[in-house]
Every structure is written in C-alpha cells, then in structure tokens.
Design an enzyme around this catalytic site. Structure first.
Site, PDB file in Angstrom:
ATOM      1  N   CYS A  86      -2.672  12.089 -36.781  1.00  0.00           N
ATOM      2  CA  CYS A  86      -3.109  12.519 -35.450  1.00  0.00           C
ATOM      3  C   CYS A  86      -4.628  12.471 -35.413  1.00  0.00           C
ATOM      4  CB  CYS A  86      -2.604  13.923 -35.139  1.00  0.00           C
ATOM      5  SG  CYS A  86      -3.101  14.529 -33.503  1.00  0.00           S
ATOM      6  N   GLY A  87      -5.170  11.616 -34.547  1.00  0.00           N
ATOM      7  CA  GLY A  87      -6.622  11.458 -34.470  1.00  0.00           C
ATOM      8  C   GLY A  87      -7.314  12.667 -33.894  1.00  0.00           C
ATOM      9  N   HIS A  88      -6.860  13.133 -32.717  1.00  0.00           N
ATOM     10  CA  HIS A  88      -7.516  14.305 -32.131  1.00  0.00           C
ATOM     11  C   HIS A  88      -7.326  15.512 -33.037  1.00  0.00           C
ATOM     12  CE1 HIS A  88      -3.813  16.378 -30.613  1.00  0.00           C
ATOM     13  NE2 HIS A  88      -4.618  17.417 -30.623  1.00  0.00           N
ATOM     14  N   HIS A 120       5.533   6.602 -28.785  1.00  0.00           N
ATOM     15  CA  HIS A 120       4.424   6.778 -27.842  1.00  0.00           C
ATOM     16  C   HIS A 120       4.343   5.565 -26.907  1.00  0.00           C
ATOM     17  CE1 HIS A 120       3.154   9.492 -31.093  1.00  0.00           C
ATOM     18  NE2 HIS A 120       2.280  10.037 -30.276  1.00  0.00           N
ATOM     19  N   ASP A 136      -1.213  13.099 -23.492  1.00  0.00           N
ATOM     20  CA  ASP A 136      -2.400  13.417 -24.284  1.00  0.00           C
ATOM     21  C   ASP A 136      -3.592  13.607 -23.358  1.00  0.00           C
ATOM     22  OD1 ASP A 136      -4.472  13.541 -26.209  1.00  0.00           O
ATOM     23  OD2 ASP A 136      -3.338  12.245 -27.557  1.00  0.00           O
ATOM     24  N   CYS A 146      -6.623   9.887 -27.336  1.00  0.00           N
ATOM     25  CA  CYS A 146      -5.639   9.679 -28.408  1.00  0.00           C
ATOM     26  C   CYS A 146      -6.223   8.828 -29.536  1.00  0.00           C
ATOM     27  CB  CYS A 146      -4.354   9.051 -27.889  1.00  0.00           C
ATOM     28  SG  CYS A 146      -3.061   8.891 -29.151  1.00  0.00           S
ATOM     29  N   GLY A 147      -6.431   9.450 -30.687  1.00  0.00           N
ATOM     30  CA  GLY A 147      -7.047   8.748 -31.805  1.00  0.00           C
ATOM     31  C   GLY A 147      -6.178   7.653 -32.394  1.00  0.00           C
ATOM     32  N   THR A 148      -4.893   7.957 -32.656  1.00  0.00           N
ATOM     33  CA  THR A 148      -4.026   6.918 -33.213  1.00  0.00           C
ATOM     34  C   THR A 148      -3.736   5.840 -32.171  1.00  0.00           C
ATOM     35  OG1 THR A 148      -2.075   8.273 -32.700  1.00  0.00           O
ATOM     36  CG2 THR A 148      -2.972   8.433 -34.927  1.00  0.00           C
TER      37      THR A 148
END
EC number: 5.1.1.8
Length: 313
Positions: A85-87, A205, A231, A235-237
């Site tokens: 999870c990026g965030h 997603h 999100d 969204c980082g990913t």
C-alpha cells in the site's frame, strides 16, 4: 489495542502498534497469508465502523526478516489483506517519525511483496521507491452491462489493477457514486472474463484516468478499492502500475517527473527508473499527517465489537 491514525492526501491509515494477532515467524508473505486465513475478524473489527471508516487501510507492524529494515508491515482493509500500500507506507513512515523511531533520511520497510525504500524529507513528506512494477496486458476489452465495450490495461504495482483511460464518466467529486458503480461493473466483467495477472491473479482494483484541468498536473484519477470504497489519494500502488503503462507506451521517459491528482485534488509526484526485469522502479512523493493516537477497546458485551457490516459478506 494501541493505534495511531494518519491520512495521506485524505486517505486514512491506521498503524497497529500493539494488540494485534501473533503471526509467528517466517517470510512476510506467509505471515500475510496467515493473517488473511485466520484473523479476518481482527482486521474487519479494526477497519469497519464504528471504530474504523470507509477507505481506511490498516498497517500491522511485524518483525522484519531482513535486519536492515526498520520494520515489517502487513497492510489490509476491511475486505482483504493487501500485498502493498503506497499511501499506507507514506503514512507509516510519518507515524514512525512522529513516534521518534526514525529521523529524516532513507530507510527500508519490509512488505509481503518485497522491500520498499522510503526517504523522509521532513515531518510530513516521504518518497517511496516501490517494488518493480509492470504492465502484463495491453488494451483488453470486456463487455460491461450498461457501458458496452470497455478497454483497459492490466498492470501490477504491488496490487493488481485494471486501468481505463479515458474514464467512462467525468472524474468529479459529484460523480463518486456513479464512478464507483461503473468501476464495480467493470471489475465484475473483468473477473467473469478470466482476465488477471500472468498466473491468473485476480484484479481487485480499477482505475479511471482523464486529463486534469490544472495545467501542472498530468492527469486525474479515480481508484476503486477491493472493499468497494474509493481512494482519496492518487493511490501509490495504482500510480506505480500507471507508470509501468506509460513507460511501456513510450509516453513517459525514465527520470521524467509528473504530478498525479486524485478525485479530491490531492497529489503525488511520480517518476521511474527502468527495472532489472523489464518493468519500472517507481518513485512516489506524497505527504501524510498524523491525526490521532488512541486505544481501541473490544468489550465482550458490545454487539458491534466485530464491526458493522452494511452488506452480506
């Protein structure tokens, strides 16, 4: 259960500092699978109302296997355990700084899908060097009820995404319900058609993109998550998967930086370098802010101790 809450560009992260399930030792991928298999009641009770909120992601701190990492982490939402999870990684890094566990500089965090490098610039700003990301299918078309043929790319950035550009619906805050309904219909069609990763990994997603009205911004996105929420951050990913697609199409050069905007207007700065296996190594810069530190209680006489489920699961 001791937790610290933050948000990254509006998207909440809850770091579980103590009181979570014991997952034993071994690779984080195995411990993440154990969490998904044996502790669904735990992560749903932490994420769902009344303790949690829509779109919140949890970050369970665990011992890393690699001694060079400052911590290991397993991310999850109310519906599923996440590979990355990026965030959440940005929020976790800012939380660790808030606790005094790290200072400005570069650190490593171990996740179930690999080791992620983070650079803390100040109390709120973090740059992630993500795992190698890749596009695996280009321009796959599905027939979607109510929308007809929809074309998208399948890409991996730590989670699996079906990426639709341009968006079938204008990406505006006033359209969030319609965007969510469209994304759910598309995801249902993608799964029904057997479209997934190289080894059949399910797409959980969906991302829509369109041009942003802001001249400095590359594009605006709407990201639909596994639990049916959207999100609030870019969204980082998802941004990592997007970079892989842009690179594969020759639309973005290595080292070139762009600004990605979310449906609520929060932004990440994005760039990439070529990866060793034909993909890209994304760099994502965003900001997080700590919101609360609290102790969660789970009383046996509380009828909602396991959370409020608004739909049959």
């Amino acid at each position: 259960m001791h937790v610290i809450d933050s948000h990254t560009g509006g998207e909440p992260t809850r770091v579980i500092l103590s009181g979570g399930p014991h997952l034993g030792s071994g690779p984080l991928s195995e411990r993440a699978a154990r969490l998904a298999r044996e502790s669904r009641a735990f992560y749903r009770s932490v994420m769902l109302e009344p303790r949690g909120q829509p779109a919140m992601v949890g970050a369970l701190l665990v011992e890393p296997v690699d001694p060079d990492c400052i911590t290991g982490v397993i991310f999850f939402d109310a519906e599923a355990v996440l590979g990355m999870c990026g965030h959440g990684t940005i929020g976790l890094t800012v939380t660790l700084a808030h606790m005094g566990r790290i200072r400005a500089g570069t650190h490593k965090i171990e996740t179930p899908v690999g080791i992620v490098e983070v650079c803390l610039s100040d109390a709120n700003t973090v740059t992630i060097t993500n795992i190698e990301s890749r596009r695996v299918h280009r321009a796959r078309q599905v027939d979607v009820d109510g929308f007809g043929p929809v074309t998208g790319d399948v890409a991996y950035g730590g989670n699996w995404f079906f990426i639709v550009d341009p968006s079938p619906i204008p990406i505006e805050r006033t359209n969030i319900r319609a965007l969510s309904d469209a994304a759910l219909a598309i995801r249902t069609a993608v799964i029904a058609n057997g479209i997934g990763g190289e080894e059949g990994q399910p797409i959980d997603h969906v991302i829509f993109y369109e041009m942003s009205p802001r001249s400095a911004v590359h594009s605006r996105s709407f990201v639909f998550c596994p639990d049916g929420t959207y999100d609030r951050s870019p969204c980082g990913t998802g941004s990592s998967a997007r970079l892989a697609c842009l690179a594969a199409e020759g639309l973005l050069n290595a080292g070139e930086e762009i600004i990605q905007e979310s449906v609520i207007g929060s932004t990440y700065r994005l760039s990439y370098q070529p990866g060793p296996n034909g993909g890209v190594i994304p760099k994502i810069t965003g900001q997080a802010h700590v919101m609360a530190e609290s102790t969660l209680h789970f009383h046996t006489d509380d009828p909602y101790r396991n959370g409020i489920c608004h739909a049959p699961q």
